[in-house]
Design an enzyme around this catalytic site. Structure first.
Site, mmCIF file in Angstrom:
data_model
loop_
_atom_site.group_PDB
_atom_site.id
_atom_site.type_symbol
_atom_site.label_atom_id
_atom_site.label_comp_id
_atom_site.label_asym_id
_atom_site.label_seq_id
_atom_site.Cartn_x
_atom_site.Cartn_y
_atom_site.Cartn_z
ATOM 1 N N CYS A 1 -22.630 103.582 -20.224
ATOM 2 C CA CYS A 1 -23.378 104.070 -21.380
ATOM 3 C C CYS A 1 -24.694 104.660 -20.888
ATOM 4 O O CYS A 1 -25.527 103.927 -20.322
ATOM 5 C CB CYS A 1 -23.637 102.901 -22.333
ATOM 6 N N TYR B 1 -25.150 104.643 -30.703
ATOM 7 C CA TYR B 1 -26.365 104.058 -30.150
ATOM 8 C C TYR B 1 -27.523 105.074 -30.118
ATOM 9 O O TYR B 1 -28.687 104.709 -30.177
ATOM 10 C CB TYR B 1 -26.121 103.616 -28.693
ATOM 11 N N GLY B 2 -27.141 106.336 -29.966
ATOM 12 C CA GLY B 2 -28.124 107.359 -29.580
ATOM 13 C C GLY B 2 -29.250 107.604 -30.557
ATOM 14 O O GLY B 2 -30.291 108.130 -30.179
ATOM 15 N N THR C 1 -27.092 105.747 -22.689
ATOM 16 C CA THR C 1 -28.211 105.323 -23.534
ATOM 17 C C THR C 1 -28.782 103.990 -23.041
ATOM 18 O O THR C 1 -29.994 103.835 -22.883
ATOM 19 C CB THR C 1 -27.750 105.212 -25.006
ATOM 20 N N ASP D 1 -19.896 99.743 -23.601
ATOM 21 C CA ASP D 1 -20.432 100.984 -24.183
ATOM 22 C C ASP D 1 -20.354 100.835 -25.703
ATOM 23 O O ASP D 1 -19.796 99.872 -26.221
ATOM 24 C CB ASP D 1 -19.612 102.208 -23.745
ATOM 25 N N SER D 2 -20.871 101.853 -26.394
ATOM 26 C CA SER D 2 -20.746 101.836 -27.854
ATOM 27 C C SER D 2 -19.324 102.182 -28.292
ATOM 28 O O SER D 2 -18.941 101.881 -29.417
ATOM 29 C CB SER D 2 -21.723 102.830 -28.477
ATOM 30 N N CYS E 1 -24.424 111.348 -21.357
ATOM 31 C CA CYS E 1 -23.779 110.447 -22.312
ATOM 32 C C CYS E 1 -22.306 110.399 -21.923
ATOM 33 O O CYS E 1 -21.673 111.459 -21.745
ATOM 34 C CB CYS E 1 -23.936 110.970 -23.730
ATOM 35 N N THR E 2 -21.777 109.201 -21.820
ATOM 36 C CA THR E 2 -20.402 109.071 -21.313
ATOM 37 C C THR E 2 -19.363 109.614 -22.292
ATOM 38 O O THR E 2 -18.238 109.883 -21.914
ATOM 39 C CB THR E 2 -20.097 107.596 -20.987
ATOM 40 N N HIS E 3 -19.746 109.786 -23.544
ATOM 41 C CA HIS E 3 -18.816 110.417 -24.490
ATOM 42 C C HIS E 3 -18.589 111.894 -24.152
ATOM 43 O O HIS E 3 -17.525 112.440 -24.443
ATOM 44 C CB HIS E 3 -19.370 110.357 -25.915
HETATM 45 N N1 DGL Z 1 -21.620 106.648 -24.766
HETATM 46 C C1 DGL Z 1 -22.959 106.231 -24.907
HETATM 47 C C2 DGL Z 1 -23.898 106.936 -23.982
HETATM 48 O O1 DGL Z 1 -23.480 107.235 -22.879
HETATM 49 C C3 DGL Z 1 -23.474 105.987 -26.308
HETATM 50 C C4 DGL Z 1 -23.337 107.089 -27.291
HETATM 51 C C5 DGL Z 1 -23.760 106.655 -28.668
HETATM 52 O O2 DGL Z 1 -23.250 105.652 -29.150
HETATM 53 O O3 DGL Z 1 -24.626 107.322 -29.255
HETATM 54 O O4 DGL Z 1 -25.039 107.150 -24.244
#
Ligand code: DGL
Length: 268
Positions: A73, A42-43, A75, A10-11, A185-187
Site C-alpha cells: 500500500c 485510504y487515499g 498510502t 492493503d485497502s 499506489c498499488t491499485h
Molecule cells: N492501494 C493503496 C495504495 O497503494 C490504497 C488506495 C486507497 O485505498 O486509496 O495507496
C-alpha cells in the site's frame, strides 16, 4: 528456513497485485492477505487516521505469527513509514524499492509519480525521487478517482470514465515528456494498459507492488528465511466477502482456494 507465513496488507485490490507479484517470486510460501475494503479508499483520509489504521492492520497480521509483513500500500508506506520501520516484525513497504527502480531509468528528462491524495500530500515519494535523481524534474500527481474506478471494475483500456480520468490526471505527464511514471499506489498498475495507451511507448512505467515484492523476496533469500510452506493462502476482508472474492478472482484470474474470511471494521 522459516516455515511461518508472510502477511500482506492493503485497502483492497492494490494489495492483490502485491500478492500476485510475491506469489510469482515465491510459489511455496504461505500467504495471509488482509484487504481493508470496509475502510477503503485510504487515499482521502487524514494522516493520523491512516497511521492508526496501519497500526491495527499490522497488529492483526502479527497475530498470525508471520515472518514478515508486506505493506502493499503506497498510502501506508508513505504516511506511516516510521511505524513500519520500528515494528517488531520486519515490514516492507513499496516506497524505497520503487523509487530505486525509477532512479535506474536512463536520461535526464522528467520523472512522474502518481499516487493517492494522502501519499502525494505526504511528499514522501517526491522527496525520495528528488534525493535519488537530483537533476531531474519530478512531477507528483494525485489521482483520487482511480481507486474507486478500479475497485468498481472500470479497468478496460476502452472504458470511457477511466479514459477521461487518465486524460485529466496524466495530461501534464504527457505534456512534460516524462520518461518514467511510478505507480505509487498499488491499485494503479491494474490500469497499466490504459495508461500506456495514453502515454505511448516511450514512457517507462514502474509498479510499486512488483518492486516491493522483489525487495521482500531478496530479504527472505538473503536471510535464509524462505521455504517450508505449501503455497497456502488465506484471505480476510473488513468489507463484504462475496464482493471481495468476485473482484479478487477477476484480478488474479484464478479461484482463491479458500473462502474469504470476514473481519469487523475497526473504528478509527
Ligand atoms: N492501494 C493503496 C495504495 O497503494 C490504497 C488506495 C486507497 O485505498 O486509496 O495507496
Amino acid at each position: 528456513m522459516d516455515t511461518r507465513p508472510i502477511g500482506i496488507i492493503d485497502s483492497g485490490l492494490g494489495g492483490l497485485t502485491g500478492l500476485q507479484a510475491l506469489r510469482a517470486l515465491l510459489p511455496e510460501e504461505d500467504l495471509i492477505f488482509f484487504g481493508d475494503t470496509g475502510r477503503m479508499p485510504y487515499g482521502g483520509r487524514p494522516k493520523e487516521q491512516l497511521r492508526r489504521m496501519g497500526q491495527q492492520n499490522l497488529d492483526f497480521m502479527a497475530g498470525f505469527d508471520v515472518k514478515a509483513i508486506f505493506v502493499a500500500c503506497g498510502t501506508l508506506s508513505s504516511t506511516a513509514a516510521d511505524l513500519l520501520d520500528r515494528y517488531p516484525i520486519p515490514c516492507f513497504g513499496v516506497l524505497h524499492a520503487s523509487v530505486e527502480a525509477m532512479a535506474q531509468i536512463p536520461g535526464e528528462g522528467p520523472l512522474a509519480v502518481i499516487a493517492t491524495q494522502a501519499s502525494i500530500d505526504s511528499g514522501a515519494f517526491a522527496r525520495a525521487l528528488k534525493a535519488r535523481c537530483p537533476g531531474r524534474e519530478i512531477l507528483s500527481i494525485p489521482c483520487p478517482a482511480f481507486v474507486p474506478l478500479i475497485e468498481s471494475g472500470h479497468t478496460a483500456p476502452d472504458d470511457i470514465p477511466l479514459r477521461d480520468a487518465i486524460e485529466e490526471y496524466l495530461g501534464p505527464v504527457r505534456r512534460a515528456g516524462a520518461q518514467g511514471l511510478l505507480y505509487g499506489c498499488t491499485h494503479y498498475g491494474i490500469v497499466d494498459e490504459a495508461v500506456r495507451a495514453y502515454l505511448g511507448p516511450s514512457v517507462r512505467t514502474v509498479s510499486a507492488s512488483a518492486c516491493g515484492a522483489a525487495q521482500l523476496r531478496d530479504y527472505l533469500v538473503r536471510e535464509g528465511l524462505t521455504g517450508g510452506g505449501s503455497g497456502g493462502e488465506r484471505f480476510f476482508t473488513s468489507g463484504y466477502p462475496a464482493v471481495f472474492e468476485r473482484a479478487a478472482v477477476r484480478l488474479l484470474g484464478r479461484p482463491l482456494g479458500s473462502p474469504v474470511e470476514a473481519l469487523p471494521v475497526w473504528s478509527v
